[in-house]
Each structure stands twice: as structure tokens, then as C-alpha cells.
Scaffold this motif. Structure first.
Motif, short mmCIF file in Angstrom:
data_model
loop_
_atom_site.label_atom_id
_atom_site.label_comp_id
_atom_site.label_asym_id
_atom_site.label_seq_id
_atom_site.Cartn_x
_atom_site.Cartn_y
_atom_site.Cartn_z
N LYS A 219 0.08 3.79 -3.07
CA LYS A 219 -0.62 5.04 -2.78
C LYS A 219 0.02 6.26 -3.45
CE LYS A 219 1.67 6.17 1.58
NZ LYS A 219 2.49 7.23 1.04
N ARG B 264 -4.83 4.82 -3.25
CA ARG B 264 -5.46 3.55 -2.88
C ARG B 264 -5.25 3.30 -1.39
NH1 ARG B 264 -4.11 -1.39 -6.70
NH2 ARG B 264 -4.88 0.09 -8.23
N THR B 265 -6.33 3.06 -0.69
CA THR B 265 -6.26 2.85 0.77
C THR B 265 -5.82 1.43 1.10
OG1 THR B 265 -8.52 2.05 0.97
CG2 THR B 265 -8.20 4.46 1.05
N GLU C 270 -7.43 -0.63 2.90
CA GLU C 270 -8.60 -1.50 2.74
C GLU C 270 -8.80 -1.88 1.28
OE1 GLU C 270 -8.82 0.79 6.43
OE2 GLU C 270 -8.71 1.51 4.36
N GLU C 271 -8.60 -0.93 0.38
CA GLU C 271 -8.72 -1.22 -1.04
C GLU C 271 -7.62 -2.17 -1.51
OE1 GLU C 271 -10.82 2.86 -2.68
OE2 GLU C 271 -8.65 2.88 -2.29
N VAL C 272 -6.41 -1.99 -1.01
CA VAL C 272 -5.32 -2.89 -1.35
C VAL C 272 -5.67 -4.30 -0.90
CG1 VAL C 272 -2.92 -3.49 -0.85
CG2 VAL C 272 -3.52 -1.14 -1.42
N GLN C 273 -6.18 -4.45 0.32
CA GLN C 273 -6.55 -5.77 0.82
C GLN C 273 -7.64 -6.40 -0.04
OE1 GLN C 273 -5.06 -7.54 3.61
NE2 GLN C 273 -6.04 -9.07 2.32
N THR C 274 -8.62 -5.62 -0.45
CA THR C 274 -9.70 -6.14 -1.31
C THR C 274 -9.15 -6.62 -2.63
OG1 THR C 274 -11.34 -4.70 -0.26
CG2 THR C 274 -11.87 -5.54 -2.46
N THR C 275 -8.23 -5.86 -3.23
CA THR C 275 -7.65 -6.29 -4.52
C THR C 275 -6.83 -7.56 -4.36
OG1 THR C 275 -5.65 -4.92 -4.35
CG2 THR C 275 -7.58 -3.91 -5.40
N ALA D 206 -2.23 4.02 -9.22
CA ALA D 206 -3.00 3.61 -8.05
C ALA D 206 -3.03 4.68 -6.97
CB ALA D 206 -2.43 2.31 -7.48
N GLN E 189 0.82 -1.21 0.00
CA GLN E 189 0.00 0.00 0.00
C GLN E 189 0.86 1.26 0.00
OE1 GLN E 189 -0.89 2.41 2.71
NE2 GLN E 189 -2.44 3.39 1.43
#
Length: 135
Positions: A23, A31-32, A34-39, A28, A19
Motif C-alpha cells: 500500500k 492497493r486495498t 481486497e485487491e491484494v487477495q484478488t491478485t 502498488a 498489503q
């Protein structure tokens, strides 16, 4: 020591390292975590490690048969120029989970030379491609 390894084990990924890089990079930016974890959760991921420390990352979005899209490929700045990106892509292209993919795609602004070594070319029919962006 300088031992290099590539792994698809998501439990080994350093999410903060990933991240922190993403970021600030143009594709990207913002990118938060949380968004990194989702991806990561929704992709086949590749970490590249030098002496067990993560120095790079890549991921593939795929259906495992027809299509694979390569995303978020990077090597930390202090480790560039040593062939690590080629090792990362080589491992990705030979990953058994992805062996049946017929169509690989990616987007790059500045790394065409890297992907061309692995058979990537410009789109044969770019006029057939479409996109929808939500900003």
C-alpha cells in the motif's frame, strides 16, 4: 536459528503483511486488502520466511506454458542486504509449476542488478510492446 524457507503455499501467506508493504510502495500505492487477495488468488505466489515469519513476497501471472510475468517482489526493509531476494527469485525460477514458461517478463525501476543475475535483460524489441493504463 535463522532458517530461511520459500513456499508456494498460499495458506501460509500473511496477507496483512503483504498489503501493508504494497500500500505504500510506488508500484502498488493504495492497493486495498481486497485487491491484494484478488491478485494472490490469480497468481502463483511465493512467500519467503525467516524462522517461519514472512519477510518477503513475489508472484507470477502465467499461463504455465508461454508467458510468465513477475510482480510485487519485495523483502521487508529490515531484512534487505542479506541475499534473501536472490533466494526468492532462485526458487521462483526453479519452481516445477513454472518450468515450461518460454517468455518471462517483469518491470523494475531499481532492481535490474538482481534480475540480471537470473538472465533477465532489456527487451530485445521494446518498440513491439504496448500497454493500456486505466487510472
Amino acid at each position: 536459528m535463522n532458517q530461511i524457507a520459500v513456499s508456494t503455499d498460499k495458506s501460509k501467506l500473511d496477507i496483512l503483511f503483504i498489503q501493508n508493504f504494497l500500500k505504500d510502495i510506488y508500484w502498488a500505492a493504495g492497493r486495498t486488502i481486497e485487491e491484494v487477495q484478488t491478485t494472490i488468488d490469480a497468481s502463483v505466489c511465493f512467500g519467503i520466511y525467516l524462522d517461519d515469519q514472512q519477510i518477503g513476497f513475489a508472484r507470477v501471472i502465467t499461463d504455465y506454458v508461454v508467458f510468465g510475468y513477475v510482480m510485487d517482489v519485495f523483502i521487508a526493509e529490515e531484512h534487505r542486504g542479506k541475499g534473501y531476494s536472490s533466494i526468492l527469485i532462485q526458487n521462483m525460477m526453479h519452481e516445477p509449476l513454472l518450468k515450461n514458461i518460454k517468455i518471462w517478463r517483469l518491470a523494475t525501476t531499481d532492481a535490474h542488478f538482481l534480475y540480471e543475475k537470473f538472465g533477465f535483460t532489456a527487451l530485445e524489441h521494446p518498440e513491439k510492446m504496448m500497454e493500456k493504463k486505466i487510472v
